[in-house]
Design a protein around this motif. Structure first.
Motif, PDB file in Angstrom:
ATOM      1  N   GLY A  43      26.371  32.098  67.434  1.00  0.00           N
ATOM      2  CA  GLY A  43      26.130  31.663  66.056  1.00  0.00           C
ATOM      3  C   GLY A  43      24.954  32.380  65.419  1.00  0.00           C
ATOM      4  O   GLY A  43      25.017  32.813  64.262  1.00  0.00           O
ATOM      5  N   GLU A  44      23.892  32.534  66.181  1.00  0.00           N
ATOM      6  CA  GLU A  44      22.703  33.214  65.653  1.00  0.00           C
ATOM      7  C   GLU A  44      23.002  34.681  65.382  1.00  0.00           C
ATOM      8  O   GLU A  44      22.554  35.251  64.380  1.00  0.00           O
ATOM      9  N   ILE A  45      23.762  35.298  66.296  1.00  0.00           N
ATOM     10  CA  ILE A  45      24.095  36.719  66.097  1.00  0.00           C
ATOM     11  C   ILE A  45      24.924  36.880  64.826  1.00  0.00           C
ATOM     12  O   ILE A  45      24.689  37.791  64.023  1.00  0.00           O
ATOM     13  N   ALA A  46      25.869  35.983  64.619  1.00  0.00           N
ATOM     14  CA  ALA A  46      26.698  36.060  63.405  1.00  0.00           C
ATOM     15  C   ALA A  46      25.799  35.959  62.171  1.00  0.00           C
ATOM     16  O   ALA A  46      25.988  36.689  61.179  1.00  0.00           O
ATOM     17  N   LYS A  47      24.822  35.074  62.245  1.00  0.00           N
ATOM     18  CA  LYS A  47      23.904  34.882  61.115  1.00  0.00           C
ATOM     19  C   LYS A  47      23.109  36.176  60.835  1.00  0.00           C
ATOM     20  O   LYS A  47      22.967  36.598  59.678  1.00  0.00           O
ATOM     21  N   ILE A  48      22.643  36.809  61.930  1.00  0.00           N
ATOM     22  CA  ILE A  48      21.861  38.046  61.754  1.00  0.00           C
ATOM     23  C   ILE A  48      22.751  39.163  61.210  1.00  0.00           C
ATOM     24  O   ILE A  48      22.356  39.913  60.308  1.00  0.00           O
ATOM     25  N   GLN A  49      23.970  39.260  61.767  1.00  0.00           N
ATOM     26  CA  GLN A  49      24.890  40.315  61.285  1.00  0.00           C
ATOM     27  C   GLN A  49      25.227  40.106  59.814  1.00  0.00           C
ATOM     28  O   GLN A  49      25.249  41.062  59.028  1.00  0.00           O
ATOM     29  N   ASP A  50      25.470  38.857  59.446  1.00  0.00           N
ATOM     30  CA  ASP A  50      25.778  38.559  58.042  1.00  0.00           C
ATOM     31  C   ASP A  50      24.601  38.929  57.133  1.00  0.00           C
ATOM     32  O   ASP A  50      24.786  39.505  56.055  1.00  0.00           O
TER      33      ASP A  50
END
Lengths: 197, 465
Positions: A121-128
């Motif tokens: 979830g955190e990675i998705a947030k950073i990528q977004d």
């Protein structure tokens, strides 16, 4: 032979999405036909880039980015150090992902390229966030184990041994290992296969 | 509580704890090949370092070696440069080197055991991820990168964190047409391509114990494809029998003393494991990969899975695989046409692999339009195969009989897929582009299944032949 202290990395982020991105994709084997690592940077992800014109490594918005944001099992497959060498020579100085294959992570650490992990979830947030604003500066703080952008802080994980190697400038292990040479001889002399049984 | 082999070997080789908390680990055997070493030797020269234990490093050439024409200089100038580099480095640094003109040359993971260099209780390192192969002998063997190759050359040591140990018990008896390759593909399928992260895999159980050394090597070889840094089998009588009389194995009374030490390094019956996984070997069928990771595998009797059959975190890669492989969910893998059949690689290029493949093709012809090649893992395997007449069996069937090397496993030599070709391959990786064409497609399977596919022109259940 002391390596540099790496406590904090600041730069723009480049998201490379997908699980199980292997080292053959990071640097195709044909570029391993060389006796130096020179020139590998321009071939990073070459075949992926050819088949996908929208690959972030070809996206003008991400040129100059230095923190790669990856998903799960990044760098699986071959032990070729050419893979992290290609990324580093393209301009990557740190990688944050969901998880890393171990040999790849070991190679990165030995080159002074920190690899840290965060949840899916955190990675998705950073990528977004990187996609929404590719100019946004991000900071990977190895002392606090955090990735910081704007007022957002994401907790990161890294094996303590690797973290210490990086923040104390001891990621180039050769010098440290040489210092133990007398102890090495003692251990070797106790091994039956070294002494001839 | 007893100890596992992993911990016994680790403890016997642990030199000291480094300031980082990592362990300085002594490496008993270092194997070197031409691809991942030239930069390491350059780093030694730049830093004015020498090799700490040159007698513990052995070098050969395998990845770039052409398998049809080895006349020097090679047609590929870059490959020639790499050959020259390893020849000069071995000479300059005083290393044993098995070059192209040496009878001992071959794939690094094939020749180590063949020569008796690989022994139980050792730590082994090589700049190649399939170094886990040597674990078949009860060694702890790590694939490393070039900077770590430099470390081993300069110090005979690595800075490492210990691994957890997962015991994988494969019970029962493998059925006809089911091989070590099928065992490891199913382990990876079930535990996932990153399931082994942080672990060494200890392979055990009746199906593993019944395997000969070469089959155990095929299992350990692909540990890395399951994410495990190392994989091993406890040494037993099969191991000792294999090693007796090998050129670098101890001989005479020393061999008996070695066996008692090797025995003492095996896992204790009451050893503690971080995890235990069980697989019923009797239930396995010949297995084929359908996708772009070695975990995307299925029995030859099964159909390509639908996204809904898969866990959430595997769906994206499955969707990518349908697209790349041009396969639809629900398609039977049996009957998929192939263009190329490749028997070879450090996974399956030993004499037992060649015998099984030859047994399947004997009396048949390679299907029209299929290019089929057999690449022995070493000159020694090649010589043994020719003494048994296997090359005639293959050539009569329409296979090309090649010289020793890595060949089409990884496309660093002239053996490559072209365009969208589909290859039935006994190698270890079905990654996108792995076999040399950026759009080429790989189906991993046992050598017997490759042989069957070569004859049928499509994926086929070898049990029906």
């Amino acid at each position: 032979m002391n390596s540099s202290v790496i406590q904090e990395v600041e730069g723009r982020a480049i998201p490379v999405r997908g699980n199980d991105i292997d080292t053959d994709r990071i640097i195709p084997a044909r570029y391993l036909r060389a006796i130096t690592f020179d020139g590998l940077g321009e071939h990073a992800f070459e075949d992926d880039r050819k088949s996908n014109p929208d690959h972030p490594f070809d996206d003008s918005r991400y040129q100059g980015a230095s923190i790669l944001i990856a998903n799960g099992n990044f760098g699986c497959g071959s032990s070729r150090e050419h893979a992290p060498q290609a990324l580093m020579r393209w301009g990557i100085v740190a990688i944050v992902g969901e998880s890393f294959a171990e040999i790849f992570l070991g190679n990165c650490t030995a080159m002074g390229v920190p690899c840290l992990t965060a949840s899916t979830g955190e990675i998705a947030k950073i990528q977004d966030a990187a996609e929404a604003d590719p100019q946004r500066k991000m900071t990977v703080d190895l002392k606090e184990k955090k990735l910081i952008f704007g007022d957002i802080e994401v907790d990161l994980q890294i094996a303590e041994g690797n973290r210490l190697q990086l923040i104390e400038g001891a990621w180039d292990a050769t010098g440290m290992l040489i210092e133990g040479r007398n102890a090495v001889r003692e251990i070797a002399d106790k091994l039956p296969y070294v002494t001839g049984f | 509580m007893g100890q596992s082999l992993f911990h016994k070997v680790w403890d016997a080789h642990a030199v000291r704890t480094l300031p980082s908390g990592q362990t300085q680990l002594f490496i008993g055997l270092h194997l070197v090949h031409e691809v991942t070493s030239p930069q390491a030797f350059d780093m030694l020269r730049e830093r004015g370092l020498t090799i700490a234990y040159p007698e513990r490093t052995f070098a050969t050439v395998d990845h770039i070696v052409p398998t049809s024409d080895v006349v020097r200089p090679f047609a590929d100038e870059m490959a020639e440069d790499m050959m020259i580099a390893i020849e000069e480095n071995a000479q300059q640094f005083g290393l044993s080197f098995f070059g192209l003109d040496d009878e001992r040359q071959g794939i690094v993971h094939v020749i180590g055991p063949e020569l008796g260099l690989t022994q139980p209780g050792m730590t082994i390192a090589c700049g190649d991820s399939h170094t886990s192969t040597h674990g078949a002998y009860g060694a702890i063997a790590f694939g490393i990168g070039t900077s770590q190759v430099r470390d081993v050359l300069a110090t005979q040591c690595l800075a490492m964190d210990p691994l957890k140990v997962r015991r994988i018990e494969v019970s029962g008896t493998l059925g006809d047409g089911v091989y070590a390759k099928d065992v490891i593909l199913n382990i990876i399928r079930n535990l996932g391509v990153k399931g082994g992260t942080g672990y060494a895999y200890e392979y055990a159980g009746s199906a593993i114990e019944a395997m000969d050394m070469e089959a155990r090597m095929s299992v350990c070889n692909m540990s890395i494809e399951g994410g495990a840094r190392a994989g091993y089998v406890n040494p037993d009588q099969t191991t000792y029998d294999y090693l007796r009389g090998r050129p670098y194995a101890p001989s005479g009374a020393a061999f008996d003393r070695a066996v008692s030490w090797w025995r003492s390094m095996a896992s204790d019956a009451d050893a503690d494991y971080d995890d235990v996984y069980h697989l019923d070997g009797s239930a396995l069928e010949p297995t084929v990969t359908w996708g772009i990771t070695p975990g995307q595998a299925l029995f030859v009797t099964e159909k390509v899975p639908a996204l809904t059959d898969l866990p959430d975190d595997e769906r994206d890669v499955a969707a990518e695989a349908y697209d790349y492989m041009d396969l639809k969910p629900g398609t039977a893998i049996s009957g998929m046409p192939i263009d190329v059949a490749f028997v070879g690689s450090c996974t399956n290029s030993r004499i037992s692999d060649l015998r099984e493949a030859a047994r399947v093709v004997e009396g048949y012809k390679v299907a029209d339009g299929v290019k089929a090649l057999v690449v022995p893992g070493s000159k020694s395997v090649l010589k043994t195969a020719e003494a048994e007449g296997l090359h005639h069996v293959f050539e009569d069937a329409g296979f090309e009989w090649r010289g020793a090397g890595c060949s089409m496993c990884l496309a660093m030599n002239p053996d490559k897929l072209q365009g969208r070709e589909v290859c039935a391959s006994s190698s270890n990786r079905n990654f996108k582009g792995r076999q040399g064409s950026p759009t080429g497609r790989t189906l991993l399977m046992s050598p017997a299944m490759v042989a069957a596919a070569a004859v049928a022109g499509e994926v086929i259940d070898v049990r029906g032949m």
